[in-house]
Design a protein around this motif. Sequence first.
Motif, PDB file in Angstrom:
ATOM      1  N   ASN A  12       0.825  -1.204   0.000  1.00  0.00           N
ATOM      2  CA  ASN A  12       0.000   0.000   0.000  1.00  0.00           C
ATOM      3  C   ASN A  12       0.866   1.264   0.000  1.00  0.00           C
ATOM      4  OD1 ASN A  12      -2.402   1.541   0.141  1.00  0.00           O
ATOM      5  ND2 ASN A  12      -2.236   1.674   2.355  1.00  0.00           N
ATOM      6  N   ILE A  13       2.176   1.124  -0.148  1.00  0.00           N
ATOM      7  CA  ILE A  13       3.080   2.275  -0.133  1.00  0.00           C
ATOM      8  C   ILE A  13       3.283   2.788  -1.558  1.00  0.00           C
ATOM      9  CG2 ILE A  13       5.422   3.054   0.372  1.00  0.00           C
ATOM     10  CD1 ILE A  13       5.399   1.094   2.733  1.00  0.00           C
ATOM     11  N   LYS A  14       3.125   4.093  -1.708  1.00  0.00           N
ATOM     12  CA  LYS A  14       3.277   4.744  -3.013  1.00  0.00           C
ATOM     13  C   LYS A  14       4.700   5.245  -3.221  1.00  0.00           C
ATOM     14  CE  LYS A  14       1.315   8.580  -5.654  1.00  0.00           C
ATOM     15  NZ  LYS A  14       0.325   9.654  -5.644  1.00  0.00           N
ATOM     16  N   CYS A  15       5.212   6.013  -2.247  1.00  0.00           N
ATOM     17  CA  CYS A  15       6.548   6.580  -2.366  1.00  0.00           C
ATOM     18  C   CYS A  15       7.096   6.910  -0.980  1.00  0.00           C
ATOM     19  CB  CYS A  15       6.551   7.812  -3.263  1.00  0.00           C
ATOM     20  SG  CYS A  15       5.403   9.106  -2.763  1.00  0.00           S
ATOM     21  N   TYR A  16       8.362   7.332  -0.953  1.00  0.00           N
ATOM     22  CA  TYR A  16       9.029   7.630   0.313  1.00  0.00           C
ATOM     23  C   TYR A  16      10.111   8.665   0.087  1.00  0.00           C
ATOM     24  CZ  TYR A  16      12.837   4.728  -1.401  1.00  0.00           C
ATOM     25  OH  TYR A  16      13.868   4.218  -2.160  1.00  0.00           O
ATOM     26  N   ASP A  17      10.535   9.268   1.191  1.00  0.00           N
ATOM     27  CA  ASP A  17      11.639  10.223   1.156  1.00  0.00           C
ATOM     28  C   ASP A  17      12.485   9.992   2.402  1.00  0.00           C
ATOM     29  OD1 ASP A  17      13.197  12.277   0.170  1.00  0.00           O
ATOM     30  OD2 ASP A  17      11.951  13.857   1.027  1.00  0.00           O
ATOM     31  N   ILE A  18      13.759   9.785   2.219  1.00  0.00           N
ATOM     32  CA  ILE A  18      14.685   9.532   3.321  1.00  0.00           C
ATOM     33  C   ILE A  18      15.357  10.835   3.727  1.00  0.00           C
ATOM     34  CG2 ILE A  18      16.848   8.396   3.942  1.00  0.00           C
ATOM     35  CD1 ILE A  18      15.928   6.007   2.258  1.00  0.00           C
ATOM     36  N   THR A  19      15.357  11.114   5.031  1.00  0.00           N
ATOM     37  CA  THR A  19      16.052  12.275   5.585  1.00  0.00           C
ATOM     38  C   THR A  19      17.171  11.771   6.495  1.00  0.00           C
ATOM     39  OG1 THR A  19      14.636  12.468   7.529  1.00  0.00           O
ATOM     40  CG2 THR A  19      13.893  13.592   5.529  1.00  0.00           C
ATOM     41  N   ASP A  20      17.953  12.682   7.041  1.00  0.00           N
ATOM     42  CA  ASP A  20      19.050  12.270   7.923  1.00  0.00           C
ATOM     43  C   ASP A  20      18.560  11.483   9.135  1.00  0.00           C
ATOM     44  OD1 ASP A  20      20.973  13.411   6.313  1.00  0.00           O
ATOM     45  OD2 ASP A  20      21.045  15.282   7.459  1.00  0.00           O
ATOM     46  N   ASP A  21      17.464  11.944   9.737  1.00  0.00           N
ATOM     47  CA  ASP A  21      17.003  11.298  10.974  1.00  0.00           C
ATOM     48  C   ASP A  21      15.603  10.701  10.853  1.00  0.00           C
ATOM     49  OD1 ASP A  21      15.534  13.622  10.879  1.00  0.00           O
ATOM     50  OD2 ASP A  21      15.708  14.027  13.020  1.00  0.00           O
ATOM     51  N   GLY A  22      15.163  10.422   9.610  1.00  0.00           N
ATOM     52  CA  GLY A  22      13.836   9.860   9.477  1.00  0.00           C
ATOM     53  C   GLY A  22      13.495   9.431   8.071  1.00  0.00           C
TER      54      GLY A  22
END
Length: 76
Positions: A12-22
């Motif tokens: 059910n996941i469309k997209c994501y974005d990775i940050t330094d702490d999350g």
Amino acid sequence: MKTYRNLSGTSNIKCYDITDDGIIVVFKSGSEPHYLYNHLSAGKPIVDQMKKLATQGRGLCTYISTTVKDRYAKKW
């Protein structure tokens, strides 16, 4: 945002974005599909595993539903 590869074909996941702490995860359904998980809300080991699964394109939705659950910092 990067499109989640969804190698299982059932996520059910469309997209994501990775940050330094999350990681921000966007689901395909729901009135508030954006979820932010970070070191404070879920813990660094869990967020690191989420980042790994996201880049692999498999297992992230299951991991969230079985392990992470409602440990998000924010949803919108």
